[in-house]
Motif scaffolding. Structure first.
Motif, PDB file in Angstrom:
ATOM      1  N   LYS A   1       0.862  -1.188   0.000  1.00 30.35           N
ATOM      2  CA  LYS A   1       0.000   0.000   0.000  1.00 30.35           C
ATOM      3  C   LYS A   1       0.901   1.241   0.000  1.00 30.35           C
ATOM      4  O   LYS A   1       1.925   1.256   0.693  1.00 30.35           O
TER       5      LYS A   1
ATOM      6  N   ASN B   1     -13.213   4.851  -5.867  1.00 28.56           N
ATOM      7  CA  ASN B   1     -12.649   4.939  -4.522  1.00 28.56           C
ATOM      8  C   ASN B   1     -12.103   6.324  -4.267  1.00 28.56           C
ATOM      9  O   ASN B   1     -11.622   7.008  -5.175  1.00 28.56           O
ATOM     10  N   SER B   2     -12.228   6.707  -3.003  1.00 29.67           N
ATOM     11  CA  SER B   2     -11.518   7.905  -2.537  1.00 29.67           C
ATOM     12  C   SER B   2     -10.977   7.549  -1.158  1.00 29.67           C
ATOM     13  O   SER B   2     -11.443   8.049  -0.134  1.00 29.67           O
ATOM     14  N   MET B   3     -10.007   6.636  -1.157  1.00 34.65           N
ATOM     15  CA  MET B   3      -9.487   6.112   0.103  1.00 34.65           C
ATOM     16  C   MET B   3      -8.678   7.173   0.863  1.00 34.65           C
ATOM     17  O   MET B   3      -8.741   7.242   2.084  1.00 34.65           O
ATOM     18  N   GLY B   4      -7.904   7.960   0.127  1.00 31.90           N
ATOM     19  CA  GLY B   4      -7.103   8.997   0.794  1.00 31.90           C
ATOM     20  C   GLY B   4      -5.840   8.473   1.450  1.00 31.90           C
ATOM     21  O   GLY B   4      -5.413   8.962   2.500  1.00 31.90           O
ATOM     22  N   LEU B   5      -5.259   7.438   0.837  1.00 32.73           N
ATOM     23  CA  LEU B   5      -3.997   6.849   1.291  1.00 32.73           C
ATOM     24  C   LEU B   5      -3.983   6.406   2.759  1.00 32.73           C
ATOM     25  O   LEU B   5      -3.052   6.745   3.510  1.00 32.73           O
ATOM     26  N   PRO B   6      -4.982   5.643   3.193  1.00 32.80           N
ATOM     27  CA  PRO B   6      -4.877   5.074   4.544  1.00 32.80           C
ATOM     28  C   PRO B   6      -3.721   4.081   4.566  1.00 32.80           C
ATOM     29  O   PRO B   6      -3.620   3.228   3.675  1.00 32.80           O
TER      30      PRO B   6
ATOM     31  N   ASN C   1       4.535   6.733  -6.278  1.00 30.38           N
ATOM     32  CA  ASN C   1       3.138   7.003  -6.627  1.00 30.38           C
ATOM     33  C   ASN C   1       2.977   8.507  -6.844  1.00 30.38           C
ATOM     34  O   ASN C   1       2.895   9.277  -5.892  1.00 30.38           O
TER      35      ASN C   1
ATOM     36  N   CYS D   1      -1.980   9.658  -7.102  1.00 31.32           N
ATOM     37  CA  CYS D   1      -3.180   9.480  -6.258  1.00 31.32           C
ATOM     38  C   CYS D   1      -4.141  10.646  -6.489  1.00 31.32           C
ATOM     39  O   CYS D   1      -3.760  11.802  -6.334  1.00 31.32           O
ATOM     40  N   PRO D   2      -5.391  10.343  -6.855  1.00 27.80           N
ATOM     41  CA  PRO D   2      -6.326  11.435  -7.166  1.00 27.80           C
ATOM     42  C   PRO D   2      -7.204  11.851  -5.975  1.00 27.80           C
ATOM     43  O   PRO D   2      -8.102  12.665  -6.141  1.00 27.80           O
ATOM     44  N   ASN D   3      -6.924  11.274  -4.792  1.00 29.85           N
ATOM     45  CA  ASN D   3      -7.927  11.358  -3.726  1.00 29.85           C
ATOM     46  C   ASN D   3      -7.554  12.221  -2.532  1.00 29.85           C
ATOM     47  O   ASN D   3      -8.087  12.034  -1.446  1.00 29.85           O
TER      48      ASN D   3
ATOM     49  N   ASN E   1      -2.956   4.313 -12.688  1.00 25.53           N
ATOM     50  CA  ASN E   1      -3.761   4.466 -11.483  1.00 25.53           C
ATOM     51  C   ASN E   1      -5.221   4.639 -11.950  1.00 25.53           C
ATOM     52  O   ASN E   1      -5.490   4.653 -13.147  1.00 25.53           O
ATOM     53  N   SER E   2      -6.114   4.803 -11.027  1.00 28.45           N
ATOM     54  CA  SER E   2      -7.515   4.960 -11.413  1.00 28.45           C
ATOM     55  C   SER E   2      -7.702   6.230 -12.254  1.00 28.45           C
ATOM     56  O   SER E   2      -6.910   7.168 -12.180  1.00 28.45           O
TER      57      SER E   2
END
Ligand code: SIN
Length: 308
Positions: free
Chosen positions: A45, A69-74, A125, A128-130, A191-192
């Motif tokens: 991750k 998804n919009s996980m936000g890098l947890p 990475n 990440c779009p989130n 990525n997405s």
């Protein structure tokens, strides 16, 4: 005799299947399960300097056709992943550290930490779009190239970059040419798709909460977009930079399409949400295709799309 193994530089993957970073790779248990499966290696991750809980729930919506998804890098923070990497070495499969900074400097601190560990490779990475209020690094080409140039001075490990989709050939060409100059070893495409939305008509609202309900689009619908990026990147890099194709991989046939497009490995995202058993199915299905077509190894078909 069918040989599904592939190499990125000195790293050998017994099969061309990986998880896409983000799915089934946040905890030691999940990563352990990937490594016990038929996956050829694992991408962790995306890790950040500090542990993060990520965006508020609901932040993931999955259907047969797509995911948003919009996980936000947890994630559990770089120190945790560096520590478990040494334990997971026992599987003798490549361990790839995915990482992201919020500021330029953080990328360098993270790379220094990761460089001193048992990780075999790094996936930067930049896509990440989130992250609310933050853009996507990879859409700022000058900054991205500067970061990568400096990262190459920090680490001697295998280094790759996870990119978002681009909407024009010229940008993909520019990136491929620059990555050749910078001696980037691999790219993960893609990525997405950054802006996806879906409306729950009954409740008249969006299906996820963060970032105005708009998040990264993945799953089956992503495959045509991703294949085009792989084809163009393979062409513009003259096949000299290895590609991990990500987007809508569900069957051996999907994997075969990615190989023809020019991807040496594939990453499974949305479908892996159902568990790492998918890797043994992909292996059986790809071997069947290879048997029927009398193919012995992946290299024989890599980027070998026929002209009309
Ligand atoms: C996320 O954690 O928001 C997804 C990871 C990514 O898109 O890079």
């Amino acid at each position: 005799m069918i040989d599904l193994s592939v190499r990125i530089k000195n790293l050998k993957f017994e099969t061309p299947f990986l998880n896409a970073s983000g799915v089934w790779c946040t905890t030691e248990n999940e990563i352990d399960e990937i490594l016990k499966s038929e996956a050829g290696g694992v991408v962790f991750k995306t890790m950040t300097l500090e542990k993060r809980v990520g965006n508020p729930e609901p932040r993931l919506y999955v259907t047969d056709d797509f995911s948003i998804n919009s996980m936000g890098l947890p994630n559990l923070g770089v120190d945790y992943y560096c520590q478990i990497a040494s334990k997971l070495k026992k599987y003798q499969k490549p361990l790839i550290a995915s990482f992201a900074g919020f500021k330029e400097k953080e990328f360098y601190i993270l790379a220094e930490k990761i460089d001193n560990t048992d990780f075999d490779g790094l996936e930067v990475n930049l896509s990440c779009p989130n992250l609310e209020g933050k853009g996507i690094f990879a859409y700022d080409l000058d900054l991205s190239f500067k970061i990568l140039k400096n990262l190459k001075k920090i680490t001697k490990k295998v280094i790759g970059v996870k990119l978002p989709p681009y909407n024009d050939r010229e940008t993909i060409k520019k990136i491929a040419e620059k990555f050749l100059q910078l001696k980037i070893d691999f790219v993960t495409l893609i990525n997405s798709y950054p802006l996806g939305a879906f409306i729950d008509t009954k409740n008249e609202r969006l299906v996820i909460k963060p970032n105005q309900g708009i998040g990264g689009l993945g799953g089956r619908v992503l495959k045509p977009i991703s294949l085009a990026q792989v084809i163009l990147f393979h062409k513009f890099s003259q096949g000299k930079i290895d590609i991990i194709g990500v987007g809508g991989v569900e069957t051996g046939d999907d994997v075969y399409q990615y190989i023809l497009a020019g991807a040496k490995l594939v990453g499974v995202g949305t479908r892996l949400l159902k568990g790492p058993k998918i890797f043994s199915n992909l292996k059986k299905q790809l071997e069947k295709i290879f048997r029927e077509k009398k193919i012995n190894k992946i290299e024989d078909k890599l980027g070998q799309l026929k002209d009309y």
